[in-house]
Design an enzyme around this catalytic site. Structure first.
Site, PDB file in Angstrom:
ATOM      1  N   GLU A  31       0.781  -1.236   0.000  1.00 34.86           N
ATOM      2  CA  GLU A  31       0.000   0.000   0.000  1.00 34.86           C
ATOM      3  C   GLU A  31       0.820   1.299   0.000  1.00 34.86           C
ATOM      4  O   GLU A  31       0.898   2.001   1.014  1.00 34.86           O
ATOM      5  CB  GLU A  31      -0.982  -0.011   1.172  1.00 34.86           C
ATOM      6  CG  GLU A  31      -2.017  -1.130   1.038  1.00 34.86           C
ATOM      7  CD  GLU A  31      -3.121  -1.064   2.080  1.00 34.86           C
ATOM      8  OE1 GLU A  31      -3.019  -0.246   3.017  1.00 34.86           O
ATOM      9  OE2 GLU A  31      -4.079  -1.853   1.973  1.00 34.86           O
ATOM     10  N   GLU A  91      -5.063  -8.787   0.064  1.00 39.98           N
ATOM     11  CA  GLU A  91      -5.424  -8.416   1.439  1.00 39.98           C
ATOM     12  C   GLU A  91      -6.885  -7.988   1.527  1.00 39.98           C
ATOM     13  O   GLU A  91      -7.380  -7.244   0.686  1.00 39.98           O
ATOM     14  CB  GLU A  91      -4.542  -7.278   1.964  1.00 39.98           C
ATOM     15  CG  GLU A  91      -4.797  -6.960   3.439  1.00 39.98           C
ATOM     16  CD  GLU A  91      -3.922  -5.838   3.968  1.00 39.98           C
ATOM     17  OE1 GLU A  91      -2.715  -5.861   3.684  1.00 39.98           O
ATOM     18  OE2 GLU A  91      -4.451  -4.944   4.651  1.00 39.98           O
TER      19      GLU A  91
END
Length: 531
Positions: A250, A357
């Site tokens: 991320e 995720e």
């Protein structure tokens, strides 16, 4: 009734016995959990093979059924039934090959597993990875610490050390991650595939000198690639090999405006700098170090990066040649549609897409039009704080998992990986108070754990759709969410999700097998299996 006495002493909530072998407990969160301890745990067991025209039907629902097995049968196809069919399956029309399903070996997972005594711990690991359980075959492994650690850390903290002479694994690796991975590897009989992801570099490698935010210093590009190799070498010494690696978890975390997200360990990248790092350092270094077979996945972030961010990375042809696929997360999937995944696939059909995720514990919203996108983007972040943490028994969270898996895989995703495999009832440990939910919640003080609806939602895919299955053509119904696969053993798996408040009568036509009619109960996930 021994189990009843043992469990009731630990938690003040009523127990209800079900024929599916789940010891059910209701926490008034819109569903139930199944309770496991050192002496008892529910397992689905080995799936029997049935002969045509029989069909195995496995159902889990809000009312408490968990993998409840029944049987149905195909009938001859009639023109009338085919014309009125809710779902038409054509197994000769194939799409992507399935890689697998699994979860992350976070520090928090290992810490919670270790709070259980040996028998209960064995039940938890078998529930995920064994042939009697839901048969996870993919694991994500953080390179260093995450927000689900007990503190910030890298493998080379302290004074600058570009040569990485001080590089060493953390005690969290040796005490928690590696032991869990080895047990999972054995339970899967070597079928476990691992993907590594790094949250942050050592502070001295970064422009802001902090674990969170900032970017990597250009002069540290090679050292950061060498750091990856050091990690793989240390795990290799433990007999652990990896299938893939992402370019870093991320990068958007470095840009979020809210204080919690600013504190999450991260490295900010632009598409150009990420491509440059892959071209100049990561790609060639992995190849020179004997890790050229690792699958490199770009992004490891949300759908809102599609496809523009990948387009910019792939303008660098050298970087594009090193990258095998794109890793995506699910946290804004209700805002950014799944069709973005298909757009990415059709632009780059030789590059796979995998979801790496997902977790519940944050509110989700839906955009009606483009004008609402910006507002809802920030609303979703704000909503994170309004519906946080563990909700024991929440059926709707299980439905969210199943729906997202179906949407993703209908749009070319090859696998779906959950976040923490085990958290405590408080949604941790997490040193940043970033509490979320998990498919299994561990109550270490009672030596028991709770299988959430999310666990069973995962199992309706991971148990019945083994690696190298292929998604096949199946029409979409207005009554239920659905998807179909052809397995390596030539069986057909169909997963149905009914999010409605009423039972649905469904007619399925398989062009090679016949017509199947069944009633799908309200708020249920149903898996069909036939040969």
């Amino acid at each position: 009734m021994i189990y009843n006495k043992v469990i009731c002493i630990a938690v003040q909530a009523p127990l209800v016995y079900l024929s599916s072998s789940c010891i059910s407990r209701d926490y008034n969160n819109g569903g139930t959990v199944c309770v496991c301890n050192g002496t008892y745990c529910d397992y689905i067991g080995k799936i029997p093979k049935v002969k045509y025209p029989q069909v195995l039907v496995y159902t889990s629902n809000m009312e408490g059924l968990r993998f409840q097995k029944t049987n149905a049968s195909f009938q001859n196809i009639s023109a009338e039934l085919r014309d009125s069919a809710d779902i038409i399956i054509e197994s000769h029309r194939t799409y992507q090959k399935v890689f697998g399903f699994g979860g992350a070996f976070t520090d928090a997972t290992g810490i919670n597993v270790e709070t259980l005594k040996d028998d209960a711990r064995e039940h938890l690991m078998k529930s995920y990875f064994s042939n009697d359980g839901i048969q996870y075959n993919v694991g994500r492994v953080p390179i260093g610490g995450t927000d689900f650690s007990t503190k910030y850390y890298s493998y080379d903290d302290g004074e600058p050390d570009p040569s990485l002479k001080k590089f060493a694994l953390n005690s969290a690796d040796t005490n928690y991650k590696i032991p869990c991975i080895k047990v999972a590897h054995n339970l899967t009989h070597g079928k476990l595939k691992l993907i590594a992801s790094a949250w942050t570099a050592p502070k001295w490698m970064k422009t802001n000198g902090a674990y969170h935010g900032g970017t990597l210093k250009p002069e540290m590009y090679q050292a950061w690639a060498d750091y990856y190799v050091k990690f793989f070498n240390e795990y290799k010494k433990q007999g652990i090999k990896f299938w893939g690696v992402t370019t870093g978890n991320e990068p958007s975390l470095a840009k979020y405006p809210l204080s919690l997200f600013q504190k999450l360990a991260s490295i900010g990248w632009t598409a150009n700098t990420l491509a440059q790092w892959v071209e100049e350092a990561l790609g060639p270094t992995l190849h020179k170090s004997g890790y050229g077979d690792l699958n490199i996945m770009a992004l490891d972030d949300q759908r809102f990066y599609l496809t523009w961010f990948i387009d910019r990375i792939f303008k660098n042809e050298a970087a594009k040649n090193y990258i095998n696929g794109t890793a995506v997360h699910w946290y804004f999937d209700t805002v950014f549609p799944a069709k973005l995944l298909s757009q990415l696939h059709y632009k780059y059909p030789d590059k796979f897409i995998i979801s790496t995720e997902a977790c519940k514990g944050n509110a989700q919203v839906t955009a009606k039009n483009k004008q609402e996108m910006k507002f809802l983007f920030f609303s979703q972040i704000i909503g994170f704080f309004l519906s946080r943490g563990v909700l024991l028994g929440s059926w709707s969270r299980g439905e969210d998992y199943a729906q997202d898996i179906i949407e993703d895989m209908r749009n070319w995703v090859i696998g779906w990986i959950d976040w923490n495999m085990a958290l405590n009832p408080g949604g941790g440990p997490t040193f940043l108070n970033n509490v979320v939910d998990s498919p299994i919640v561990v109550n270490g003080s009672a030596n028991e754990f709770y299988k959430q609806p999310m666990y069973y939602a995962m199992g309706h895919f991971s148990k019945f759709v083994p690696r190298d299955s292929v998604r096949i053509e199946s029409s979409q119904s207005s009554k239920v969410w659905s998807i179909a696969f052809k397995r390596p053993d030539h069986a057909i798996t169909v997963v149905l999700l009914n999010r409605g408040k009423v039972d649905q009568d469904i007619t399925i036509v398989d062009s090679e097998k016949g017509t199947l009619t069944l009633t799908v109960s309200e708020h249920s996930i149903t898996t069909l299996l036939y040969w």
